[in-house]
Design a protein around this motif. Structure first.
Motif, short mmCIF file in Angstrom:
data_model
loop_
_atom_site.label_atom_id
_atom_site.label_comp_id
_atom_site.label_asym_id
_atom_site.label_seq_id
_atom_site.Cartn_x
_atom_site.Cartn_y
_atom_site.Cartn_z
N SER A 172 1.18 -0.74 0.23
CA SER A 172 0.06 -0.03 -0.11
C SER A 172 1.03 1.95 0.00
CB SER A 172 -0.56 0.43 1.60
OG SER A 172 0.06 0.34 2.14
N GLY A 173 2.06 1.20 0.49
CA GLY A 173 2.62 2.52 0.85
C GLY A 173 2.24 2.72 2.16
N THR A 174 1.52 2.90 2.81
CA THR A 174 0.74 3.84 3.88
C THR A 174 0.60 3.24 5.27
OG1 THR A 174 -1.60 3.29 3.09
CG2 THR A 174 -0.41 4.66 2.25
N THR A 175 1.60 1.85 5.73
CA THR A 175 2.04 1.56 6.39
C THR A 175 2.29 1.45 8.01
OG1 THR A 175 1.54 -0.86 4.70
CG2 THR A 175 2.54 -1.11 7.32
N PRO A 176 1.79 2.42 9.03
CA PRO A 176 1.98 3.67 9.65
C PRO A 176 3.61 2.31 10.53
CG PRO A 176 0.26 3.50 10.08
CD PRO A 176 0.24 2.47 9.31
N TYR A 177 3.43 1.56 10.97
CA TYR A 177 4.49 0.74 10.87
C TYR A 177 5.78 0.68 10.56
CZ TYR A 177 7.33 -3.15 12.98
OH TYR A 177 8.06 -3.96 13.42
N VAL A 178 5.56 0.78 9.29
CA VAL A 178 6.92 0.78 8.39
C VAL A 178 7.08 2.44 7.74
CG1 VAL A 178 7.17 0.46 6.17
CG2 VAL A 178 6.20 -1.04 6.99
N ILE A 179 6.35 2.98 7.66
CA ILE A 179 6.60 4.53 7.14
C ILE A 179 7.77 4.99 8.99
CG2 ILE A 179 5.60 7.16 7.14
CD1 ILE A 179 3.56 5.24 5.61
N GLY A 180 6.66 5.21 9.91
CA GLY A 180 7.26 5.68 11.17
C GLY A 180 8.83 4.60 11.24
N ALA A 181 9.29 3.55 10.63
CA ALA A 181 10.51 3.34 11.30
C ALA A 181 11.62 3.97 10.41
CB ALA A 181 10.46 2.12 10.69
N LEU A 182 10.96 4.39 9.10
CA LEU A 182 11.85 4.92 7.72
C LEU A 182 12.14 6.18 8.92
CD1 LEU A 182 11.60 1.86 6.60
CD2 LEU A 182 11.41 2.97 4.16
N GLU A 183 11.08 7.01 8.94
CA GLU A 183 11.03 8.38 9.49
C GLU A 183 11.89 8.58 10.68
OE1 GLU A 183 6.90 10.03 7.98
OE2 GLU A 183 7.81 9.34 10.68
N LYS A 184 12.20 7.40 11.03
CA LYS A 184 13.52 7.97 12.11
C LYS A 184 15.07 7.22 12.08
CE LYS A 184 12.82 8.13 16.33
NZ LYS A 184 13.14 8.73 17.11
N CYS A 185 14.69 6.47 11.04
CA CYS A 185 16.12 5.97 10.44
C CYS A 185 16.41 7.06 9.73
CB CYS A 185 15.69 4.95 9.48
SG CYS A 185 15.71 3.45 10.36
N LYS A 186 15.67 8.09 9.31
CA LYS A 186 16.15 8.93 8.44
C LYS A 186 17.06 10.18 9.63
CE LYS A 186 14.86 10.11 4.44
NZ LYS A 186 14.89 10.79 3.62
N GLU A 187 16.56 9.97 10.74
CA GLU A 187 16.32 10.80 11.79
C GLU A 187 18.11 10.00 12.71
OE1 GLU A 187 13.78 11.37 14.73
OE2 GLU A 187 11.92 11.55 13.51
N GLN A 188 18.30 9.32 12.54
CA GLN A 188 19.56 8.64 12.45
C GLN A 188 20.44 8.73 11.75
OE1 GLN A 188 19.75 8.57 16.37
NE2 GLN A 188 17.70 9.14 16.44
N GLY A 189 20.66 9.39 10.54
CA GLY A 189 21.46 9.46 9.83
C GLY A 189 21.42 7.63 8.76
N ILE A 190 20.39 6.84 9.02
CA ILE A 190 21.04 5.17 8.78
C ILE A 190 20.15 5.50 7.27
CG2 ILE A 190 19.57 2.99 8.76
CD1 ILE A 190 20.00 3.55 11.77
N ILE A 191 20.65 5.17 6.07
CA ILE A 191 20.13 4.51 4.63
C ILE A 191 18.60 3.93 5.01
CG2 ILE A 191 20.59 4.38 2.68
CD1 ILE A 191 23.03 5.29 1.85
N THR A 192 17.75 4.19 4.11
CA THR A 192 16.57 3.86 3.98
C THR A 192 16.07 3.43 1.96
OG1 THR A 192 14.96 5.91 3.90
CG2 THR A 192 15.29 4.82 5.98
N GLY A 193 15.45 2.60 2.09
CA GLY A 193 14.55 2.26 0.38
C GLY A 193 13.70 1.37 1.14
N CYS A 194 12.03 1.12 0.20
CA CYS A 194 11.37 0.55 0.11
C CYS A 194 10.80 -0.52 -0.88
CB CYS A 194 10.32 1.56 0.39
SG CYS A 194 9.95 2.47 -0.59
N VAL A 195 10.03 -0.51 -1.02
CA VAL A 195 9.54 -1.93 -1.92
C VAL A 195 7.76 -1.25 -1.72
CG1 VAL A 195 8.71 -3.84 -3.31
CG2 VAL A 195 11.22 -3.57 -2.42
N THR A 196 7.53 -1.44 -2.54
CA THR A 196 5.71 -0.67 -2.74
C THR A 196 4.91 -0.60 -4.25
OG1 THR A 196 4.13 1.36 -1.99
CG2 THR A 196 6.55 2.45 -3.00
N SER A 197 3.78 -1.36 -4.26
CA SER A 197 2.79 -1.08 -5.19
C SER A 197 2.40 0.27 -5.72
CB SER A 197 2.27 -2.44 -4.83
OG SER A 197 3.21 -3.93 -5.47
#
Length: 273
Positions: free
Chosen positions: A141-166
């Motif tokens: 879906s690209g809208t899952t809060p569990y996943v989005i929240g994790a990636l947002e915090k990763c970005k705050e910590q300087g951790i590179i992020t990717g995603c796979v969505t449909s």
């Protein structure tokens, strides 16, 4: 959520009255839908390539790869991660799969596990992630809060992020450094993203880890020379690899050498030293 964002994964199936279709027609129609998936994944290869390049770089320098998702997406991430040690002889902590709801959710749906925007990061914290790692969110879906929240915090910590969505232009893709969008369109059964979306995710994850392991030197020619010898089939396969590579005619001799060193790669290296 972007005002122009439309979930194609939630659009009505183009097929009607599925309950009235004969089995043959159901299978043909599903197969026809599935045929479109590899073509759509092919269109995303430039996006996949960018993510793979950074994953290879990070893992080459001691980093790790994390998949994080919910439901089918989380299960596919765990599946891909779990196959890396036996296939490529890599450390079990090199590629990790995290699913909303924990281990129970691998086989059973855990109510509302994906709805917490904080829980994804909390689950990831158990692994002590650093800026040497890469975290890939998986969500059709690209809208899952569990996943989005994790990636947002990763970005705050300087951790590179990717995603796979449909879905194109999703909130998840917007937060990821390296988004991969495989827009497979409406599912055969409306909203059932375990179908084409799940197939697309499996293909993409295969591409990410397999190409990464090859670039990390865990494949020689086209052979899994670092595979774990966990059953008779794999011992036999490894023995035959060794016979060919070292030009050994005696099967039992090659098998003995293989079992002494524990992997085809180690046996080859020792023989050539």
């Amino acid at each position: 959520m972007p005002t122009n964002f439309v979930k194609t994964t939630e659009q009505d199936s183009k097929y009607r009255h599925l309950e009235k279709m004969p089995v043959h027609e159901l299978l043909v129609n599903m197969n026809n839908e599935d045929k479109s998936v590899p073509v759509i994944v092919e269109q995303a290869i430039p996006q996949i390539e960018k993510l793979v390049e950074v994953v290879v770089e990070k893992l080459s320098n001691g980093g790790r790869l994390f998949y994080i998702g919910a439901g089918t997406s989380g299960r596919l991430g765990i599946l891909d991660a779990s196959e890396i040690p036996p296939t490529f002889g890599a450390s079990p902590d090199l590629v990790n799969g995290i699913i909303a709801g924990g281990k129970e959710a691998i086989t059973n749906a855990v109510e509302r596990a994906e709805d917490s925007k904080e829980q994804g990061w909390e689950d990831l914290q158990q692994y002590n992630p650093t800026d040497q790692d890469v975290v890939v969110g998986i969500a059709a879906s690209g809208t899952t809060p569990y996943v989005i929240g994790a990636l947002e915090k990763c970005k705050e910590q300087g951790i590179i992020t990717g995603c796979v969505t449909s879905n194109e232009n999703s909130p998840l893709a917007r937060v990821a450094d390296y988004p991969i969008e495989v827009v497979v369109g409406p599912e055969f059964v409306t909203g059932s993203s375990r179908l084409k979306s799940g197939t697309a995710q499996k293909l993409v994850l295969n591409m990410i880890t397999t190409s990464t392991m090859i670039r990390l030197g865990r494949v020689k020619d086209n052979k899994m020379v670092n595979m774990q010898l966990t059953n008779e089939k794999l011992v036999d396969r490894g023995t035959k690899m060794l016979m060919k590579e070292l030009k050994i005619d005696d099967y039992e001799k090659a098998r003995t050498i293989l079992q002494e060193f524990g992997s085809v790669m180690k046996a080859i290296k020792e023989a050539k030293n």
